[in-house]
Design a protein around this motif. Structure first.
Motif, PDB file in Angstrom:
ATOM      1  N   ASN B 408       7.168  19.321  82.594  1.00 48.84           N
ATOM      2  CA  ASN B 408       5.768  19.555  82.948  1.00 48.84           C
ATOM      3  C   ASN B 408       4.844  18.646  82.142  1.00 48.84           C
ATOM      4  OD1 ASN B 408       3.570  21.370  84.110  1.00 48.84           O
ATOM      5  ND2 ASN B 408       3.213  21.524  81.909  1.00 48.84           N
ATOM      6  N   ALA B 409       5.138  18.543  80.836  1.00 46.90           N
ATOM      7  CA  ALA B 409       4.289  17.702  79.983  1.00 46.90           C
ATOM      8  C   ALA B 409       4.389  16.236  80.403  1.00 46.90           C
ATOM      9  CB  ALA B 409       4.688  17.872  78.526  1.00 46.90           C
ATOM     10  N   THR B 413       0.867  14.221  82.382  1.00 51.70           N
ATOM     11  CA  THR B 413       0.047  13.425  81.467  1.00 51.70           C
ATOM     12  C   THR B 413       0.312  11.939  81.720  1.00 51.70           C
ATOM     13  OG1 THR B 413       1.791  13.617  79.812  1.00 51.70           O
ATOM     14  CG2 THR B 413      -0.022  15.177  79.644  1.00 51.70           C
ATOM     15  N   VAL B 419       4.125  12.664  73.742  1.00 47.20           N
ATOM     16  CA  VAL B 419       4.446  14.091  73.788  1.00 47.20           C
ATOM     17  C   VAL B 419       5.022  14.456  72.425  1.00 47.20           C
ATOM     18  CG1 VAL B 419       5.946  15.830  74.811  1.00 47.20           C
ATOM     19  CG2 VAL B 419       4.838  14.135  76.263  1.00 47.20           C
ATOM     20  N   VAL B 434       5.305  22.228  72.738  1.00 44.86           N
ATOM     21  CA  VAL B 434       5.238  20.912  73.356  1.00 44.86           C
ATOM     22  C   VAL B 434       3.758  20.552  73.498  1.00 44.86           C
ATOM     23  CG1 VAL B 434       5.824  19.553  75.389  1.00 44.86           C
ATOM     24  CG2 VAL B 434       7.407  21.305  74.564  1.00 44.86           C
ATOM     25  N   ASP B 435       3.307  19.619  72.670  1.00 45.67           N
ATOM     26  CA  ASP B 435       1.905  19.193  72.690  1.00 45.67           C
ATOM     27  C   ASP B 435       1.804  17.883  73.464  1.00 45.67           C
ATOM     28  OD1 ASP B 435       1.775  21.281  70.987  1.00 45.67           O
ATOM     29  OD2 ASP B 435       0.937  20.178  69.274  1.00 45.67           O
ATOM     30  N   ASP B 436       0.725  17.709  74.207  1.00 46.51           N
ATOM     31  CA  ASP B 436       0.520  16.425  74.875  1.00 46.51           C
ATOM     32  C   ASP B 436      -0.894  15.918  74.632  1.00 46.51           C
ATOM     33  OD1 ASP B 436      -1.329  17.243  77.023  1.00 46.51           O
ATOM     34  OD2 ASP B 436       0.378  18.432  77.742  1.00 46.51           O
ATOM     35  N   VAL B 486       0.066  28.659  77.356  1.00 47.09           N
ATOM     36  CA  VAL B 486      -0.601  27.391  77.114  1.00 47.09           C
ATOM     37  C   VAL B 486      -1.835  27.676  76.274  1.00 47.09           C
ATOM     38  CG1 VAL B 486      -1.887  27.499  79.284  1.00 47.09           C
ATOM     39  CG2 VAL B 486      -1.559  25.308  78.149  1.00 47.09           C
ATOM     40  N   ARG B 489      -4.877  22.678  71.707  1.00 46.07           N
ATOM     41  CA  ARG B 489      -4.201  22.151  70.521  1.00 46.07           C
ATOM     42  C   ARG B 489      -5.022  22.453  69.284  1.00 46.07           C
ATOM     43  NH1 ARG B 489      -1.944  16.226  71.323  1.00 46.07           N
ATOM     44  NH2 ARG B 489      -1.130  16.748  69.265  1.00 46.07           N
ATOM     45  N   GLY B 495      -5.779  17.376  74.690  1.00 45.58           N
ATOM     46  CA  GLY B 495      -4.508  17.711  75.305  1.00 45.58           C
ATOM     47  C   GLY B 495      -4.219  19.199  75.294  1.00 45.58           C
ATOM     48  N   ARG B 497      -1.253  22.477  74.501  1.00 46.99           N
ATOM     49  CA  ARG B 497      -0.050  22.890  73.781  1.00 46.99           C
ATOM     50  C   ARG B 497       0.634  23.974  74.607  1.00 46.99           C
ATOM     51  NH1 ARG B 497       0.280  24.773  67.586  1.00 46.99           N
ATOM     52  NH2 ARG B 497       0.815  22.580  67.421  1.00 46.99           N
ATOM     53  N   PHE B 498       1.878  23.701  75.001  1.00 48.09           N
ATOM     54  CA  PHE B 498       2.687  24.732  75.648  1.00 48.09           C
ATOM     55  C   PHE B 498       3.610  25.309  74.584  1.00 48.09           C
ATOM     56  CE2 PHE B 498       1.810  24.669  80.153  1.00 48.09           C
ATOM     57  CZ  PHE B 498       1.032  23.516  80.263  1.00 48.09           C
TER      58      PHE B 498
END
Lengths: 224, 509
Positions: B408-409, B413, B419, B434-436, B486, B489, B495, B497-498
């Protein structure tokens, strides 16, 4: 010509595999049931078997043992995905490897090549094993990676030897416990921490292993 | 029998102890540090009372009023006995007897019981002392008991308020360990096999299994301890406590069981909600399946048909192109089938107890290897706060949770953004983040993106993604006692963060 036996109850699988396997130099034999598969294996010198686990007359893993008493052969189990327990049971019963259905044909052929090599060295007198730049000298108990010496404890060496002599094929947790401790009831956490140390010594990034790959829930596979 | 000093100390202890917790009862501390001044003060007051009453007695006697004189002696004895119990009361009664006999009754300055008039006051002094001390003692005991009871009730109230705010079973156990006195062990054993324990290794597994078979009947354990058990709908609360704390601990256990019940109900409500949505789900599924499955099938069928019937008229290049699209679309079909099967499993319910434990970081490693193969140019950084974290899960489920969130990330993006994957643990939960650096997820969209068949604008544009990935990830994570959420961040970074959270069975750093 070496023989390869496909045991699967789906005629379409036979139909699609036969030409490509024949093209790869195999004499392809086929069976739609477990009983028929056993008969064909006894009557011919079969080197590699592709075995579907869901057969109409028997559970595929029940005939693994009988298949292996006929000839020194390698068995690749073809299983549906998400059947981790089935896979492990088949591997522990003596199957050499597994491929998920639907399979990528290139990957299947690669696995068959590994299985063929293994079937060839049935009586394993090879003193040196090598895989992916790793060289393991059984007699001298010495391991090198890209020419560089790697210091291993005796247990690490035993585990790596088991993995390297099955390079390219999955080795179940149970088989590794046997190889390292001679006892399958040992806490699998020990195995996990030994694998972690091996990765520290072998991998560029132990958290994303490229050589000593995980098959979570099943075992480990040495890339090669 | 109590001494005046101990009584005084006991009183001091009671006033000191009011706000204190059960865990550190201050009785012994109070006895050690405060008795001397209190006793001295008490003796002085007693002395003053005696002196005043005796003086009163003399004055009355001098005015020829023997009844008043004797009464004032009785009054002194009653006061002292009431204030300080039997010993001090008797002492003052004897003193009063001596003084009365020596100074007030005939013969003057000599002991002797010549008449019934001499004996009665002495008997009266002593009888009053005993009676008053007895009544006073009982009153004090009752006051002490009711203060103690109130203290316990207050402590239980605080504890139950603390539990109201906890959301995880782990936190409940931690709160109980703080509040309940003398707990030797306390664990929650869920019927699905999960154990919540403050220790690394649960110690009461065997016991819990026995209790489960024995209808959770509390029983005495070895060396004076008690095994306590409370049932709630999804499992047992089991504790070992010393005999003397059994009552308190039993009350705590009952409160924990209530809180655990509330937790279980909330969980079930969530599941009921999922079930309610399943009808809508089926409708949406049918419409989506017809589209998503038919598109690749149409491509495969058309390509194969063209090759079969019109090969001669096709250039070698075109033939290659058709073959490639057959393979590509087959893969797409396979992935979609996988996802539909997963949705089916979520709908059908999963039995976590029968699942093995797997190292989540090992699964994460394999997922990262696969993502890097699929998107080799993408920059992915890592930060691990743990070496190892076991969770109870089927490896393939866990893989899908992690792979779907990563995918997904990557899909949503821009290609040139980074990522960032990080791993931590908090309150018994493993947190995979998982941050994007992408556009982020708006507040309005934050819940919708977890709905089935929701597709982000980018996905629709690029025709990637099935709109199922996050919904499956969340469905599986929740079935495993965790979640996927979600959030913005931290530090206001650009972005999204999941965060995947899953209960940890065992971890190491």
């Amino acid at each position: 010509m070496s023989s390869l036996l496909v045991i699967d109850d789906e005629p379409d699988i036979h139909r699609v595999l036969r030409p490509v396997l024949t093209g790869a130099g195999w004499e392809v034999l086929g069976a739609m049931t477990a009983a028929h598969g056993l008969r064909v294996a006894r009557a011919n010198t079969v080197k590699v078997v592709l075995l579907d686990l869901g057969l109409p007359d028997a559970d595929g893993k029940e005939i693994i043992d009988q298949l292996q008493t006929t000839n020194p052969l390698s068995i690749i189990v073809i299983s549906a995905r998400h059947q981790d327990l089935e896979k492990v049971a088949a591997l522990d019963a003596g199957a050499d490897d597994y491929v998920d259905k639907p399979f990528n044909i290139e990957e299947l052929l690669a696995r068959i090549r590994v299985a063929e090599r293994r079937a060839g060295s049935w009586v394993d007198k090879v003193e040196q094993h090598s895989a992916g730049g790793l060289l393991l000298d059984t007699a001298k108990r010495r391991v090198t990676l890209a020419g560089e010496d790697i210091k291993l404890s005796p247990k690490e060496f035993d585990l790596l030897r088991e993995l390297i002599s099955n390079a390219g094929q999955v080795v179940t947790h149970r088989r590794l416990l046997m190889a390292g401790w001679g006892d399958v009831t040992v806490d699998p956490q020990y195995l996990r921490s030994y694998i972690a140390t091996l990765r520290q010594k072998l991998e560029a990034d132990p958290s994303e292993p490229q050589i000593l790959r995980s098959e979570p829930g099943v075992g480990y596979r040495l890339a090669g | 029998m109590r001494s005046a000093a101990a009584d005084a100390a006991g009183r001091a202890a009671l006033t000191d102890a009011a706000p204190a917790s059960f865990a550190s009862r201050p009785d012994t501390r109070a006895i050690l540090s405060t008795p001397a001044p209190a006793a001295v003060r008490g003796d002085l007051v007693n002395g003053a009372i005696l002196l005043a009453c005796v003086t009163g007695g003399f004055v009355a006697h001098a005015h020829g009023r023997p009844v008043t004189a004797a009464s004032s002696f009785v009054f002194a004895v009653v006061l002292v006995a009431t204030r300080h119990g039997l010993k001090a009361g008797l002492l003052s009664a004897i003193l009063a007897s001596l003084v009365y006999n020596l100074l007030l009754s005939d013969p003057f300055l000599r002991f002797g019981l010549t008449s019934i008039d001499d004996l009665v006051p002495i008997l009266a002094f002593n009888a009053s002392a005993v009676a008053c001390a007895y009544v006073a003692g009982r009153l004090k005991d009752q006051a002490r008991a009711s203060e103690e009871a109130q203290r316990r009730v207050e402590s239980l109230l605080t504890f139950s308020q603390d539990l109201q705010t906890t959301t995880s079973l782990q936190d409940m156990i931690a709160a109980a360990r703080q509040s309940a006195p003398g707990l030797e062990a306390l664990e929650l054993h869920l019927d699905n096999g999960r154990v919540i324990s403050p220790e690394q290794e649960p110690t009461l597994r065997l016991l819990a299994a026995q209790l489960r078979n024995a209808d959770c009947t509390s029983l005495p354990a070895e060396n004076g301890s008690m095994v306590l058990c409370e049932r709630f709908s999804d499992g047992l609360v089991v504790a070992i406590v010393p005999q003397e704390h059994a009552t308190d601990a039993a009350a705590h256990l009952a409160i924990i069981a209530l809180a655990a019940e509330r937790w279980a109900l909330t969980h079930r409500l969530v599941q009921a909600d999922v079930f309610r949505q399943s009808e809508q789900f089926k409708t949406a599924l049918l419409s989506s399946v017809s589209h998503d499955l038919r598109t690749p099938l149409a491509v495969i069928s058309a390509s194969a048909g063209s090759l079969l019937h019109y090969r001669e008229s096709l250039s070698a290049e075109a033939q290659q192109d058709l073959l490639e699209s057959i393979e590509q679309q087959s893969r797409r079909l396979d992935q979609l089938t996988d996802k539909l099967l997963s949705l089916g499993r979520i709908e059908g319910g999963l039995d976590q107890a029968s699942m093995p434990t797997v190292d989540a970081l090992e699964v994460l490693g394999e997922a990262l290897v696969a993502v890097r193969q699929a998107a080799p140019t993408r920059k992915i950084t890592k930060e691990y706060g743990l070496d190892h974290a076991s969770v109870r899960a089927e490896p393939s489920l866990l893989h899908q949770i992690i792979a779907n969130v990563l995918e997904n990330a990557i899909i949503h993006t821009p290609k040139d953004t980074t990522v960032h994957v990080s791993v931590a643990s908090q309150g018994g939960m493993l947190l995979l983040r998982v941050d994007d650096d992408g556009p982020g997820v708006g507040a309005m969209e934050a819940e919708r993106i977890f709905q089935r068949f929701h597709q982000g604008a980018a996905a629709l544009q690029h025709k990637r993604g099935s709109g199922l990935g996050l919904s499956i990830a969340r469905g599986f994570a929740r079935a495993l006692g965790g979640d996927v959420t979600v959030v913005a961040r931290p530090g206001g970074a650009r972005g999204a963060r999941f965060e995947i959270s899953l209960p940890i069975e065992e971890e190491s750093r």
